[in-house]
Design a protein around this motif. Structure first.
Motif, PDB file in Angstrom:
ATOM      1  N   PRO A 581       0.815  -1.210   0.000  1.00  0.00           N
ATOM      2  CA  PRO A 581       0.000   0.000   0.000  1.00  0.00           C
ATOM      3  C   PRO A 581       0.860   1.277   0.000  1.00  0.00           C
ATOM      4  O   PRO A 581       2.043   1.223   0.270  1.00  0.00           O
ATOM      5  CB  PRO A 581      -0.772  -0.098   1.311  1.00  0.00           C
ATOM      6  CG  PRO A 581      -0.493  -1.434   1.890  1.00  0.00           C
ATOM      7  CD  PRO A 581       0.705  -1.982   1.239  1.00  0.00           C
ATOM      8  N   ASN A 586       6.570  -0.969   1.171  1.00  0.00           N
ATOM      9  CA  ASN A 586       6.466  -2.324   0.611  1.00  0.00           C
ATOM     10  C   ASN A 586       6.511  -2.220  -0.910  1.00  0.00           C
ATOM     11  O   ASN A 586       5.531  -1.857  -1.551  1.00  0.00           O
ATOM     12  CB  ASN A 586       5.146  -2.959   1.085  1.00  0.00           C
ATOM     13  CG  ASN A 586       4.949  -4.368   0.549  1.00  0.00           C
ATOM     14  OD1 ASN A 586       5.875  -5.176   0.534  1.00  0.00           O
ATOM     15  ND2 ASN A 586       3.742  -4.669   0.078  1.00  0.00           N
ATOM     16  N   THR A 588       7.219  -3.784  -4.752  1.00  0.00           N
ATOM     17  CA  THR A 588       7.250  -4.985  -5.578  1.00  0.00           C
ATOM     18  C   THR A 588       7.973  -4.614  -6.860  1.00  0.00           C
ATOM     19  O   THR A 588       7.571  -3.693  -7.564  1.00  0.00           O
ATOM     20  CB  THR A 588       5.818  -5.444  -5.912  1.00  0.00           C
ATOM     21  OG1 THR A 588       5.098  -5.572  -4.706  1.00  0.00           O
ATOM     22  CG2 THR A 588       5.844  -6.766  -6.645  1.00  0.00           C
TER      23      THR A 588
HETATM   24  C1  LIG Z   1       3.345  -5.952  -0.395  1.00  0.00           C
HETATM   25  O1  LIG Z   1       2.952  -5.860  -1.748  1.00  0.00           O
HETATM   26  C2  LIG Z   1       2.559  -7.090  -2.319  1.00  0.00           C
HETATM   27  C3  LIG Z   1       2.259  -6.878  -3.767  1.00  0.00           C
HETATM   28  O2  LIG Z   1       1.350  -5.849  -3.943  1.00  0.00           O
HETATM   29  C4  LIG Z   1       1.335  -7.630  -1.568  1.00  0.00           C
HETATM   30  O3  LIG Z   1       0.976  -8.869  -2.099  1.00  0.00           O
HETATM   31  C5  LIG Z   1       1.666  -7.766  -0.103  1.00  0.00           C
HETATM   32  O4  LIG Z   1       0.520  -8.126   0.602  1.00  0.00           O
HETATM   33  C6  LIG Z   1       2.185  -6.449   0.440  1.00  0.00           C
HETATM   34  N1  LIG Z   1       2.617  -6.642   1.817  1.00  0.00           N
HETATM   35  C7  LIG Z   1       2.176  -5.877   2.790  1.00  0.00           C
HETATM   36  C8  LIG Z   1       2.752  -6.157   4.145  1.00  0.00           C
HETATM   37  O5  LIG Z   1       1.353  -4.997   2.627  1.00  0.00           O
END
Ligand SMILES: *[C@@H]1O[C@H](CO)[C@@H](O)[C@H](O)[C@H]1NC(C)=O
Ligand SMILES: *[C@@H]1O[C@H](CO)[C@@H](O)[C@H](O)[C@H]1NC(C)=O
Ligand SMILES: *[C@@H]1O[C@H](CO)[C@@H](O)[C@H](O)[C@H]1NC(C)=O
Ligand SMILES: *[C@@H]1O[C@H](CO)[C@@H](O)[C@H](O)[C@H]1NC(C)=O
Ligand SMILES: *[C@@H]1O[C@H](CO)[C@@H](O)[C@H](O)[C@H]1NC(C)=O
Ligand SMILES: *[C@@H]1O[C@H](CO)[C@@H](O)[C@H](O)[C@H]1NC(C)=O
Ligand SMILES: *[C@@H]1O[C@H](CO)[C@@H](O)[C@H](O)[C@H]1NC(C)=O
Ligand SMILES: *[C@@H]1O[C@H](CO)[C@@H](O)[C@H](O)[C@H]1NC(C)=O
Ligand SMILES: *[C@@H]1O[C@H](CO)[C@@H](O)[C@H](O)[C@H]1NC(C)=O
Ligand SMILES: *[C@@H]1O[C@H](CO)[C@@H](O)[C@H](O)[C@H]1NC(C)=O
Ligand SMILES: *[C@@H]1O[C@H](CO)[C@@H](O)[C@H](O)[C@H]1NC(C)=O
Ligand SMILES: *[C@@H]1O[C@H](CO)[C@@H](O)[C@H](O)[C@H]1NC(C)=O
Length: 694
Positions: A581, A586, A588
């Motif tokens: 978010p 975080n 990707t």
């Molecule tokens: C981090 O981003 C990934 C891909 O969008 C998602 O799947 C994951 O839940 C996220 N992790 C957190 C801790 O928000």
């Protein structure tokens, strides 16, 4: 044209003004949240938090001392006390607008379009606190008006009920309430959870055009907000260039034969030495101040000599360092020097050239070895201080443990005030490395063990940092690894990024070394937000070296918007990392293919059918005043352009804006130009950032 640019510039200032600074997960002391060694016993927080067990215990004592008899009120007050442990506490406590005793409590009116998790559950947390606590005595109440800096009832009893302090719910919530919207959070009694709004979908590809043939290490915008930028090469020349408009088909307006300034006489140039960085004062247009970061050789430049980074303060004896080839320890230096554009035009913003004479020496540091001396300098967009990136000094594995040594400036990001220059006597008294002062809120104000210049520590060779132009608190730095891992860090005040106890997330040196304790238990590392293992990339040339980029903020390629773009010097690969978010840290990441626009003003290709070889070594990324992103490589200057110019589809691209779609497909790799790579730069690329030279 100029008018439009100035208008856009003003707009961006306005935006910054309306949404001052925002939020990566950040604690009230502006430090980064960490995962505590022992889970918290009192506050219901886990994962990344802003409290360690001491703070947790302190909060428990504070809570117990309040002696709250009613369970519901006690529970509400506990949640409020513990909010300081939330990884978003800086935002909950609105630290930018001054100290508060209590986080902003979610009020009844919630922005209807909020995409935040707390939306449904937070209705009127503020009034529910009032409801459950109004008649309950609280010792040393955190809700006392004096603590909120507002006029309430003139009471100052140590024990108080809300009704004794405030007239009504609305009075209370006027003072403590607030709402969550897209840019701010409020506290609803629970840890903040930011949901993924959408899973980031990587762009199909990055379309580039080549606008120049020169090999530059740096590009820095003109601080006047115009379409001009400075370019510098490793040898020590700076040019002032005009950046062509997108879609204009023009190349960079840069005349190699007339540099803005030529510092080659001062700069020591060798494979891994030269001019590493430059910075223009935020007020350059009026004061003409600019700064160059370069290396010098004291045996060639008499004025160059400074204190050796290997000294008794850091447990290092220069006579025991040995020699590397022919060089003596601290023969080479890392220097930041100030110059002026005054005197060559009626006002500095009109200056087209500057004298190469140094106005002031900002920093002179004798280097123990020959590699890993970073050298980027840049001004913080919100604090106006000069950030100076310094590597560990360059012996394999950092044997003197400089990067972790709090007394050494090696392996650090420094933060200097170049607007308040102390007297020569003060400089000596304070033991400074040159003409600058220490910003009051540098981390040494809280950790006396830290050398006062230090902003963050634990780096090997930071190669390219940038502030997100939309979120000035987002400071991302890439740090070149040694054997295994290349990383990108989110830099926070006083943060320890691990080297050489860790290389990225991997334990590197879990033993004792001179200059400090390198046990993994001895430090609180902040792990990278992005990175890659050497084994995971294509290393044709046997090595890897990350080159940090930018969070892409242009709308030229709307599919890239908001993603962090970075690359690898040797792998000649680039990645785009989307954060989700929002503000979570975080990321990707996706390796992103790239192509050359069919209508690139200069032919991109140097090697047939090999786009990777054609791009050359990725030295640096850059951003102009329009927020477009540039890639500086050994083969030239490239700019990110509309995806459709390479046939990449981006559904968000406004195709109606196009005059006429180009006829031929993209072509990174058609015909052979003579390779632009000069031998010296080629060697530099091979050796520039690799630390096994002693
Ligand atoms: C981090 O981003 C990934 C891909 O969008 C998602 O799947 C994951 O839940 C996220 N992790 C957190 C801790 O928000
Ligand atoms: C705490 O509250 C109880 C009654 O609820 C009272 O008896 C006691 O004296 C209080 N303690 C202090 C330290 O005020
Ligand atoms: C909220 O969203 C609606 C449509 O979803 C839109 O019409 C409205 O303008 C938005 N309001 C704000 C304040 O952004
Ligand atoms: C956020 O996630 C939580 C837990 O997964 C869920 O209960 C909540 O409804 C979500 N909120 C939004 C706004 O999607
Ligand atoms: C608080 O006190 C007022 C007046 O004494 C009373 O009307 C109200 O019901 C009380 N509220 C609670 C939650 O006990
Ligand atoms: C009010 O109370 C606080 C905390 O108990 C104390 O530090 C302060 O001196 C008091 N002020 C007055 C005017 O009594
Ligand atoms: C919170 O809501 C109350 C009414 O419930 C209102 O009087 C107050 O101004 C609001 N405070 C803020 C900061 O929005
Ligand atoms: C350069 O000129 C500006 C005004 O044009 C002045 O404020 C500044 O002090 C000058 N700087 C130097 C180094 O002379
Ligand atoms: C401060 O700058 C002056 C002018 O360049 C220079 O002579 C002096 O050596 C500098 N001081 C230090 C400690 O570098
Ligand atoms: C290094 O630090 C760890 C953790 O603080 C400690 O257990 C260890 O004894 C220290 N080692 C030395 C040699 O000081
Ligand atoms: C697309 O570009 C055209 C021409 O510049 C403009 O008129 C139109 O408003 C744009 N559409 C969007 C959705 O931005
Ligand atoms: C580019 O797009 C055009 C028109 O859509 C198409 O004819 C052409 O084959 C495409 N070229 C490539 C390399 O995909």
């Amino acid at each position: 044209m100029g008018g439009v640019l100035i208008f856009l510039f003003l707009c961006s200032l306005l935006l910054l003004f309306i949404y001052p600074s925002s939020s990566l997960p950040l604690c009230t002391d502006k430090r980064a949240p960490l995962i505590p060694k022992t889970p918290l016993g009192f506050c219901p927080y886990n994962g990344r938090v802003c409290c360690n067990s001491n703070k947790d215990l302190q909060l428990q004592k504070q809570y117990e001392a309040m002696n709250i008899s009613d369970l519901a009120c006690a529970s509400a007050v506990k949640s409020i006390l513990c909010a300081t442990c939330d990884q978003f506490s800086a935002e909950l406590f609105r630290i930018e607008s001054g100290p508060r005793s209590v986080p902003v409590l979610c009020n009844s009116t919630i922005s209807p379009n909020s995409s935040l998790a707390s939306k449904e559950t937070t209705n009127s947390f503020c009034s529910s606190v009032w409801d459950v606590c109004q008649n309950i005595s609280i010792l040393n109440s955190p809700f006392a008006p004096s603590l909120q800096g507002r006029a309430g009832m003139p009471q100052n009893s140590t024990s108080s009920k809300l009704t004794e302090l405030w007239q009504s719910t609305s009075d209370f919530c006027d003072a403590f309430g607030g709402v969550t919207d897209e840019d701010t959070l409020c506290f609803s009694g629970k840890p903040i959870v930011r949901n993924n709004t959408e899973t980031p979908s990587p762009p199909k590809g990055l379309c580039l055009e080549k606008i120049g043939n020169g090999a530059y290490l740096n590009m820095v915008v003109h601080p006047d907000g115009s379409n001009r930028a400075f370019f510098s090469n490793q040898a020590g020349k700076i040019w002032l260039a005009t950046v062509p408009e997108q879609d204009s088909g023009e190349t960079l307006g840069l005349d190699e034969s007339s540099p803005f300034v030529d510092l080659t006489d001062e700069v020591y140039l060798d494979t891994i030495f030269g001019m590493m960085g430059m910075a223009f004062h935020p007020n350059f247009a009026r004061n003409g101040r600019f700064f160059a970061s370069f290396n010098c050789d004291k045996s060639k430049s008499p004025g160059c000599s400074g204190r050796c980074a290997c000294n008794s303060d850091v447990g290092c004896d220069p006579s025991k360092l040995g020699t590397s080839n022919t060089a003596q320890p601290c023969q080479y230096h890392a220097v930041v020097a100030e110059f002026t554009a005054n005197g060559s035009a009626s006002e500095p913003s009109m200056a087209k050239m500057a004298k190469p004479s140094e106005v002031r020496r900002i920093f002179t540091l004798g280097l123990p070895f020959t590699a890993n001396h970073g050298g980027q300098i840049l001004f913080g967009p919100s604090d106006g201080y000069l950030y100076f990136m310094m590597g560990d000094g360059g012996s394999k594995g950092d044997p003197y443990n400089f990067a972790q040594n709090k007394k050494s400036v090696l392996g650090k990001i420094m933060r200097l005030d170049v607007d308040n220059i102390p007297s020569a006597a003060e400089i000596v008294n304070l033991g400074l490395w040159g003409n600058y002062s220490i910003p009051q809120d540098n981390p040494s104000s809280e950790d006396k063990e830290l050398q006062p210049e230090i902003w963050a520590l634990g780096f090997r060779n930071p190669w390219r940092c940038s502030f997100d132009s939309e979120r000035p608190s987002y400071f991302l730095c890439a740090d070149i690894g040694q054997d295994q891992y290349e990383e990108v860090d989110l830099i926070t005040k006083g943060g320890n990024y691990g080297w050489s106890v860790y290389e990225g997330p991997i334990v590197f040196k879990p033993e004792q070394a001179p200059g400090g304790n390198t046990s993994t238990d001895a430090i609180d590392p902040i792990f990278p937000v992005l990175g890659y293992k050497h084994s995971d990339i294509n290393r044709k040339e046997g090595s890897a070296a990350i080159s940090g980029g930018y969070i892409y903020r242009s709308m030229t390629d709307p599919c890239m918007h908001g993603s962090y773009l970075y690359g690898d010097l040797y792998a000649k690969a680039m990645w785009a990392a989307a954060e989700s978010p929002k503000d979570s840290g975080n990321f990707t990441t996706t390796k992103i293919p790239f192509g050359c626009a069919h209508d690139s003003p200069t032919n991109c290709s140097t090697v047939p059918n090999s786009p990777l070889a054609a791009l050359g070594y990725i030295f640096s990324f850059a951003e102009d005043n329009m927020k477009d992103v540039f890639i500086l490589t050994s083969s030239g200057v490239y700019r990110v352009v509309r995806p459709s110019r390479c046939n990449y589809t981006c559904s968000k691209e406004n195709l109606t804006a196009l005059a006429s779609p180009g006829p031929s497909p993209s072509s990174f790799g058609h015909h052979l130009d003579a390779p632009q790579i000069e031998l010296l730069l080629f060697l530099s690329a091979l050796l520039l950032f690799v630390g096994f030279l002693l």
